[in-house]
Structures are given as C-alpha cells and as structure tokens.
Design a protein around this motif. Structure first.
Motif, PDB file in Angstrom:
ATOM      1  N   ASP A   1       0.819  -1.209   0.000  1.00  0.00           N
ATOM      2  CA  ASP A   1       0.000   0.000   0.000  1.00  0.00           C
ATOM      3  C   ASP A   1       0.850   1.254   0.000  1.00  0.00           C
ATOM      4  O   ASP A   1       0.391   2.320   0.401  1.00  0.00           O
ATOM      5  N   ARG A   2       2.084   1.140  -0.422  1.00  0.00           N
ATOM      6  CA  ARG A   2       2.962   2.319  -0.468  1.00  0.00           C
ATOM      7  C   ARG A   2       2.697   3.159  -1.708  1.00  0.00           C
ATOM      8  O   ARG A   2       2.786   4.393  -1.687  1.00  0.00           O
ATOM      9  N   THR A   3       2.439   2.480  -2.799  1.00  0.00           N
ATOM     10  CA  THR A   3       2.189   3.161  -4.068  1.00  0.00           C
ATOM     11  C   THR A   3       1.122   2.387  -4.824  1.00  0.00           C
ATOM     12  O   THR A   3       0.682   1.326  -4.391  1.00  0.00           O
ATOM     13  N   ARG A   4       0.724   2.889  -5.986  1.00  0.00           N
ATOM     14  CA  ARG A   4      -0.269   2.198  -6.799  1.00  0.00           C
ATOM     15  C   ARG A   4       0.276   0.856  -7.284  1.00  0.00           C
ATOM     16  O   ARG A   4       1.485   0.683  -7.456  1.00  0.00           O
ATOM     17  N   ILE A   5      -0.619  -0.055  -7.516  1.00  0.00           N
ATOM     18  CA  ILE A   5      -0.291  -1.343  -8.088  1.00  0.00           C
ATOM     19  C   ILE A   5      -0.991  -1.451  -9.437  1.00  0.00           C
ATOM     20  O   ILE A   5      -2.203  -1.221  -9.530  1.00  0.00           O
TER      21      ILE A   5
ATOM     22  N   THR B   1      -9.938   2.367  -8.190  1.00  0.00           N
ATOM     23  CA  THR B   1      -9.462   1.498  -9.260  1.00  0.00           C
ATOM     24  C   THR B   1      -9.765   2.085 -10.628  1.00  0.00           C
ATOM     25  O   THR B   1     -10.708   2.855 -10.792  1.00  0.00           O
ATOM     26  N   THR B   2      -8.962   1.698 -11.578  1.00  0.00           N
ATOM     27  CA  THR B   2      -9.101   2.115 -12.966  1.00  0.00           C
ATOM     28  C   THR B   2      -8.911   0.895 -13.854  1.00  0.00           C
ATOM     29  O   THR B   2      -8.074   0.033 -13.533  1.00  0.00           O
ATOM     30  N   TYR B   3      -9.651   0.850 -14.960  1.00  0.00           N
ATOM     31  CA  TYR B   3      -9.600  -0.311 -15.836  1.00  0.00           C
ATOM     32  C   TYR B   3      -9.471   0.108 -17.287  1.00  0.00           C
ATOM     33  O   TYR B   3     -10.006   1.139 -17.700  1.00  0.00           O
ATOM     34  N   ALA B   4      -8.806  -0.730 -18.057  1.00  0.00           N
ATOM     35  CA  ALA B   4      -8.807  -0.542 -19.502  1.00  0.00           C
ATOM     36  C   ALA B   4     -10.216  -0.837 -20.023  1.00  0.00           C
ATOM     37  O   ALA B   4     -10.940  -1.662 -19.437  1.00  0.00           O
TER      38      ALA B   4
ATOM     39  N   ARG C   1       3.020  -5.107 -24.432  1.00  0.00           N
ATOM     40  CA  ARG C   1       2.393  -5.177 -23.115  1.00  0.00           C
ATOM     41  C   ARG C   1       1.459  -3.989 -22.947  1.00  0.00           C
ATOM     42  O   ARG C   1       1.794  -2.860 -23.333  1.00  0.00           O
ATOM     43  N   GLU C   2       0.300  -4.243 -22.345  1.00  0.00           N
ATOM     44  CA  GLU C   2      -0.694  -3.188 -22.168  1.00  0.00           C
ATOM     45  C   GLU C   2      -1.184  -3.155 -20.723  1.00  0.00           C
ATOM     46  O   GLU C   2      -1.240  -4.186 -20.037  1.00  0.00           O
ATOM     47  N   GLY C   3      -1.579  -1.986 -20.272  1.00  0.00           N
ATOM     48  CA  GLY C   3      -2.129  -1.842 -18.942  1.00  0.00           C
ATOM     49  C   GLY C   3      -3.544  -2.357 -18.881  1.00  0.00           C
ATOM     50  O   GLY C   3      -4.346  -2.086 -19.767  1.00  0.00           O
ATOM     51  N   VAL C   4      -3.847  -3.098 -17.828  1.00  0.00           N
ATOM     52  CA  VAL C   4      -5.165  -3.710 -17.657  1.00  0.00           C
ATOM     53  C   VAL C   4      -5.942  -2.999 -16.556  1.00  0.00           C
ATOM     54  O   VAL C   4      -7.108  -2.665 -16.726  1.00  0.00           O
ATOM     55  N   SER C   5      -5.272  -2.778 -15.419  1.00  0.00           N
ATOM     56  CA  SER C   5      -5.981  -2.190 -14.288  1.00  0.00           C
ATOM     57  C   SER C   5      -4.981  -1.611 -13.312  1.00  0.00           C
ATOM     58  O   SER C   5      -3.797  -1.954 -13.331  1.00  0.00           O
ATOM     59  N   CYS C   6      -5.480  -0.742 -12.444  1.00  0.00           N
ATOM     60  CA  CYS C   6      -4.623  -0.085 -11.459  1.00  0.00           C
ATOM     61  C   CYS C   6      -5.445   0.153 -10.202  1.00  0.00           C
ATOM     62  O   CYS C   6      -6.637   0.486 -10.286  1.00  0.00           O
ATOM     63  N   ILE C   7      -4.785  -0.006  -9.039  1.00  0.00           N
ATOM     64  CA  ILE C   7      -5.440   0.334  -7.772  1.00  0.00           C
ATOM     65  C   ILE C   7      -4.538   1.319  -7.053  1.00  0.00           C
ATOM     66  O   ILE C   7      -3.325   1.100  -6.914  1.00  0.00           O
ATOM     67  N   SER C   8      -5.123   2.391  -6.575  1.00  0.00           N
ATOM     68  CA  SER C   8      -4.327   3.438  -5.943  1.00  0.00           C
ATOM     69  C   SER C   8      -4.270   3.238  -4.433  1.00  0.00           C
ATOM     70  O   SER C   8      -4.960   2.388  -3.877  1.00  0.00           O
ATOM     71  N   THR C   9      -3.452   4.036  -3.792  1.00  0.00           N
ATOM     72  CA  THR C   9      -3.410   4.020  -2.337  1.00  0.00           C
ATOM     73  C   THR C   9      -4.488   4.936  -1.762  1.00  0.00           C
ATOM     74  O   THR C   9      -4.721   4.928  -0.566  1.00  0.00           O
TER      75      THR C   9
END
Length: 125
Positions: free
Chosen positions: A28-32, A56-59, A43-51
């Motif tokens: 939980d230090r930075t986004r994953i 969350t964000t999704y493609a 390679r493409e971004g699929v999803s991200c979860i922030s601290t």
C-alpha cells in the motif's frame, strides 16, 4: 520483489483470480498496476489500484469483467477476472508504481519500478 500466483487454462466465460504479494512489505505504499502481454503484441495496462481509498481504474477492454482489490491487511492485491474471452489470453504482470494515484500515467510501464515475474492466462475452448 513481487510474487504472483493464479492463472492457468480456462474456457471462454469462465473466471480466474490472480494474486500479487510482496515478499517483505505490504502493498500500500504506491499504486499497483496489472499489465498483460498477448503473443505478438506489446504489453498493455489492464488495471490499477491506488493508495487513495483503493480507487481502481480499468482498460476499456476489461471494464465490467475484471475487479481489482486488496485484502484487509493490504498484503495482497487480487485481480478477479470474470467472463474471460480468448482475447484475454496472455502473460499477466503486476507491478508496483512510483506514484500513489492511478492518474493519466497508470498505463505507462516506465512509471513502475518493481515487477512480478508474470503468470500465464490462456482462454480457449
């Protein structure tokens, strides 16, 4: 170092859950971010979860089908993948970012400095 688990071979319409954990710290230090690389493609971004409140964000290609979350002690991040399609086939990577928020840079690989080894997901009938 990030440790990934999950993945495998499933039929279209089925589900899989991928996990990502750190061996010596909590996530939980930075986004994953989660990325994937299909055969012959970049390679493409699929999803991200922030601290920040675990937003969350999704493609677009996975919205409404994938769900990214953390466990209660924040040691592990899960990517729940539902209604899988053959186009979801690829090697999936989790990565620890250099920022807290999933801002406009979340799909930029250069904004991540610690990567898992990747896990294969194959969707085929």
């Amino acid at each position: 170092r990030l440790v990934q688990s999950g993945g495998g071979l499933v039929q279209p319409g089925e589900s899989l859950r991928l996990s990502c954990a750190a061996s010596e710290w909590i996530l939980d230090r930075t986004r994953i971010g989660w990325f994937r690389q299909a055969p012959g493609k970049e390679r493409e971004g699929v999803s991200c979860i922030s601290t920040l409140a675990d937003s969350t964000t999704y493609a677009d290609s996975v919205k409404e089908r994938f769900i990214l979350s953390r466990n209660n002690n924040r040691s592990t991040v899960f990517l729940q993948m539902n209604n899988l399609e053959p186009e979801d086939t690829g090697v999936y990577y989790c990565a620890e970012g250099t920022r807290e928020a999933c801002d406009s840079t979340w799909q930029n690989e250069n904004e991540y400095d610690n990567w898992g080894k990747g896990t294969q997901v194959t969707v085929s009938s």
